[in-house]
Design a protein around this motif. Structure first.
Motif, short mmCIF file in Angstrom:
data_model
loop_
_atom_site.label_atom_id
_atom_site.label_comp_id
_atom_site.label_asym_id
_atom_site.label_seq_id
_atom_site.Cartn_x
_atom_site.Cartn_y
_atom_site.Cartn_z
N MET A 100 1.02 -1.28 0.42
CA MET A 100 0.03 0.28 -0.05
C MET A 100 1.12 1.07 0.17
SD MET A 100 -0.75 2.53 2.51
CE MET A 100 -0.81 1.77 3.97
N THR A 101 1.94 1.63 0.52
CA THR A 101 3.08 3.03 0.82
C THR A 101 3.33 2.47 0.11
OG1 THR A 101 3.53 2.34 3.53
CG2 THR A 101 4.61 3.42 1.81
N VAL A 102 3.61 1.75 -1.48
CA VAL A 102 4.65 1.89 -2.52
C VAL A 102 3.67 2.58 -3.37
CG1 VAL A 102 5.69 0.57 -4.56
CG2 VAL A 102 6.36 0.20 -1.48
N GLU A 103 2.41 1.99 -3.59
CA GLU A 103 1.28 2.78 -4.95
C GLU A 103 0.94 4.31 -3.96
OE1 GLU A 103 -1.86 -0.21 -3.76
OE2 GLU A 103 -1.51 -1.44 -4.72
N ARG A 104 1.63 4.61 -3.36
CA ARG A 104 0.58 6.42 -2.47
C ARG A 104 2.29 6.86 -2.55
NH1 ARG A 104 -2.87 2.71 -1.41
NH2 ARG A 104 -5.12 2.62 -1.21
N ALA A 105 2.96 6.97 -3.80
CA ALA A 105 4.18 7.78 -3.51
C ALA A 105 4.93 8.98 -2.13
CB ALA A 105 3.82 8.54 -4.46
#
Length: 418
Positions: A100-105
């Motif tokens: 999830m963190t990677v998907e939201r820079a």
């Protein structure tokens, strides 16, 4: 593959006493303390913990997956080992959190800035991952024998809130992984996502463009300079036109540059404040230390006079528009705000230590002393002291009324000494 060392441990040197400040300035630090304060059954132990933490009685804090440890000294010098346990995340929860963190820079950028945006916590919760502790999640262990939170484990939690203010990666460590592993895993997942999004060879250009997978990335943000720019000098041989004051124009241009720099900094952080009113803007300009003629014009234009403007400038320097509103507005506290204010006052001191307070609106004055607490609309407490018959700001806001009152008393004592 990233190695996850379960024995990872960081040790933080003992923090200095917390006189004159609250224990949690960030929202995530305050959530941490709420988990403690909502769980503890004995409010007297919480007060004892606050006193110990304020006095600097908590030694070096060891943080490792699932556990915090520190030695806490009682007032009589007796040392106790205090531990606070928090459940670590499972491998599956870590996978969901990092994907999830990677998907939201923006989440990655915030963590690198040592911030924890609310959306990161909310998005993690939506994936079934609770980052911040809730009711009953902070489990105490202490060699003093108390089965619930004692003053020693409470003091450790209050110090941990200060550490979390400085670096939210400390929370991720106690949840199971240290900063190096987390960032390496994020980089690995980001690289895999990027390599998997390239367009296959031979795809029609129009189709590839429509898919959007190979569009170039956005350009890097410009670097914000450390200081605002310096406007050009208006000191020329050409005489100014009638009614034009070059010194006032130079000052106004310099303050405009400073305000533009501040607004850019707010844009980078994504936190715009409300536009100041004309009267508030006069105070902002006066806080820039103009020469006497410009200061006199601002005093007249603001309607405050010279002394009133000086007091307003002091407030502005402590807290900008929020502090100015507290200086100018006296408002009636009602409903939930009143309940929160009373609860904060009740829990800030032991019954035999609480100073006698006389309430009027959002202002509490200590009976027989030239100090006062003002309750802001955002729930913070502002210290005030009386100076030559006028109430003046005595410091920045604090979440804890006892901390704010200590700042007011210190300022009043310094003023008396002068």
């Amino acid at each position: 593959m990233t190695r996850h060392d379960e024995d990872t441990e960081r040790t933080f040197a003992a923090l200095p006493p917390a006189h004159g400040r609250g224990f949690a300035q960030t929202w995530w630090g305050q959530v941490w303390l709420k988990a403690l304060e909502d769980t503890a059954l004995d409010s007297a132990q919480l007060k004892a913990g606050r006193r110990l933490a304020r006095a600097g009685a908590v030694g070096a804090v060891s943080v490792r997956p699932g556990r915090l440890t520190a030695v806490v000294q009682d007032r009589d010098g007796t040392a106790h080992r205090a531990d606070v346990l928090l459940e670590t995340l499972s491998p599956g929860q870590w996978d969901r959190l990092l994907d999830m963190t990677v998907e939201r820079a923006g989440h990655v950028a915030a963590l690198l800035d040592r911030e924890m945006p609310p959306h990161l916590v909310e998005d993690a919760a939506a994936e079934g991952v609770e980052l911040l502790p809730g009711l009953g999640d902070l489990e105490p262990e202490c060699d003093c024998g108390t089965w619930d939170h004692c003053g020693h484990t409470a003091a450790l939690c209050y110090q941990m809130a200060r550490l979390l203010d400085q670096d939210p990666f400390v929370l991720l460590l106690v949840r199971g992984r240290d900063e190096t592993d987390v960032l390496a895993d994020i980089q690995s997942r980001s690289g895999a996502a990027a390599s998997g999004s390239s367009a296959p060879e031979g795809v029609d250009a129009a189709e590839a463009y429509a898919a959007g997978d190979i569009l170039p990335g956005l350009p890097a943000l410009p670097v914000l300079p450390d200081e605002p720019g310096v406007p050009p000098s208006l000191d020329t041989e050409t005489p100014p036109a009638p009614g034009v004051d070059p010194a006032a124009l130079e000052f106004l241009a310099a303050r405009t540059a400073a305000r533009a720099h501040r607004m850019l900094a707010e844009a980078f952080r994504g936190s715009f404040g409300p536009e100041p009113t004309v009267a508030q803007d006069a105070v902002r300009l006066a806080a820039g230390d103009p020469d006497r003629d410009v200061a006199d014009r601002l005093a007249d234009g603001s309607g405050r006079g010279r002394d009133g403007l000086a007091t307003a400038v002091r407030a502005w320097r402590y807290g900008g528009q929020d502090a100015l509103s507290v200086l100018d507005e006296e408002w009636r506290i009602e409903g939930g705000a009143l309940a929160r204010a009373r609860a904060a006052l009740e829990s800030a001191w032991d019954a035999d230590e609480r100073p006698p307070l006389r309430a009027r609106g959002n202002r509490w004055t200590v009976v027989g002393a030239p100090v006062q607490l003002r309750f802001g609309r955002d729930g913070r407490w502002w210290p005030y002291r009386k100076e030559r018959g006028r109430w003046v700001p005595a410091g920045a806001a604090a979440q804890d009324p006892a901390t704010a009152l200590a700042a007011a008393e210190l300022a009043a004592g310094e003023g008396a000494a002068l």
